[in-house]
Motif scaffolding. Structure first.
Motif, mmCIF file in Angstrom:
data_model
loop_
_atom_site.group_PDB
_atom_site.id
_atom_site.type_symbol
_atom_site.label_atom_id
_atom_site.label_comp_id
_atom_site.label_asym_id
_atom_site.label_seq_id
_atom_site.Cartn_x
_atom_site.Cartn_y
_atom_site.Cartn_z
ATOM 1 N N THR A 1 1.402 -1.323 -0.449
ATOM 2 C CA THR A 1 -0.359 0.327 -0.222
ATOM 3 C C THR A 1 0.696 1.144 0.123
ATOM 4 O O THR A 1 1.060 2.567 -0.613
ATOM 5 N N SER B 1 0.699 3.062 6.331
ATOM 6 C CA SER B 1 0.170 2.142 5.509
ATOM 7 C C SER B 1 0.348 1.144 6.096
ATOM 8 O O SER B 1 -0.233 -0.072 6.913
ATOM 9 N N LEU C 1 -5.914 0.888 0.029
ATOM 10 C CA LEU C 1 -5.205 2.327 -0.251
ATOM 11 C C LEU C 1 -6.424 3.171 0.002
ATOM 12 O O LEU C 1 -7.279 2.857 0.203
#
Length: 281
Positions: free
Chosen positions: A63, A152, A245
């Motif tokens: 990500t 992330s 995401l």
């Protein structure tokens, strides 16, 4: 029967060997990082918890790379100065090793590695396709890389490791990781989740997708015969990373994920994460 000879123990050992092999290159004499009591972070740190979960770090790592490549200058630095197109696995392994060393390794070793990265960045300069100059040691670019990684990694840990993680502990993670960002020369550096989200919002007008970012995303998402995702179902890991995401980043990349698929993806990724935890327990 000797427990060490049981079928389940054999499976655990096999999984451990394969995962260790993904993150360490024997040809370079690499061995797993030994956890030190003299690391930059102590054993009770949030960083030790978050970075110690292999599956969520893999998902979060994909990500973060997809987000990083949306910044034209970060993309240009990778495009112009690395061999990622020939050795994506090597690049991912080096990133993972940097995180492991700066999280768990002896303080002196971590500090030397940080200085080495800064020295390498000194030579990473160039121009964007429109002629705008860039340099890897630009504090704002370093901040973008840092904030995409930390948000992330944390998002993956919350989703697949500790869904009830408190807001205070999430803020503590960013405060801890600020030590690394400052040492690398990044600025601004978030010390809470809200500050990290604010930096991302400030950077969004500079982000874009083009043919080169599409090529990098293709390499990340499709992988190859030798990839850091070899011991995870590759398609599932990629889908979990895409699901993680932000929606605006998916749109820029042109990635779609039907809502009805998400429960299946998350259940599958959680199953893989639990299997890896069992193997390393």
């Amino acid at each position: 029967m000797d427990p060490s000879r049981s079928p389940s123990n054999g499976i655990r050992q096999s999984i451990r060997r394969q995962v260790v092999g993904l993150f360490n290159d024997p040809a370079q004499g690499e061995v797993p990082i030994v956890r030190s009591d003299d690391a930059l972070f102590d054993r009770e740190s949030i960083a030790w918890q978050v970075h110690g979960d292999v599956a969520s770090m893999m998902v979060g790592g994909i990500t973060s790379l997809l987000m990083q490549m949306l910044h034209p200058a970060v993309l240009a630095g990778v495009w112009d100065h690395s061999n990622f197109r020939e050795d994506m696995h090597g690049r991912l392994r080096r990133t993972a090793r940097f995180i492991a060393t700066t999280t768990y390794g002896e303080r002196a070793l971590a500090e030397r590695l940080i200085q080495r990265v800064r020295t390498i960045h000194d030579h990473v300069t160039g121009e964007l396709p429109d002629g705008t100059p860039y340099r890897a040691n630009d504090p704002a670019l370093l901040a973008w890389v840092h904030v995409t990684e930390t948000t992330s990694f944390l998002a993956a840990w919350v989703r697949y490791g500790q869904p009830l993680m408190s807001a205070a502990d999430q803020d503590r993670y960013f405060a801890e990781m600020a030590v690394i960002a400052v040492a690398l020369g990044a600025w601004p550096v978030p010390r809470s989740r809200s500050e990290a989200e604010a930096i991302i919002m400030q950077m969004r007008p500079q982000l874009q997708a083009d043919a080169r970012s599409a090529e990098v995303a293709r390499l990340i998402l499709q992988g190859g015969r030798r990839t850091i995702l070899a011991d995870l179902p590759r398609k599932l890991a990629v889908q979990a990373a895409t699901d993680l995401l932000p929606s605006w980043a998916r749109r820029l990349h042109g990635l779609t994920l039907p809502p009805f698929q998400r429960p299946v993806i998350r259940a599958g990724a959680l199953g893989v994460a639990q299997t890896l935890r069992w193997a390393f327990r």
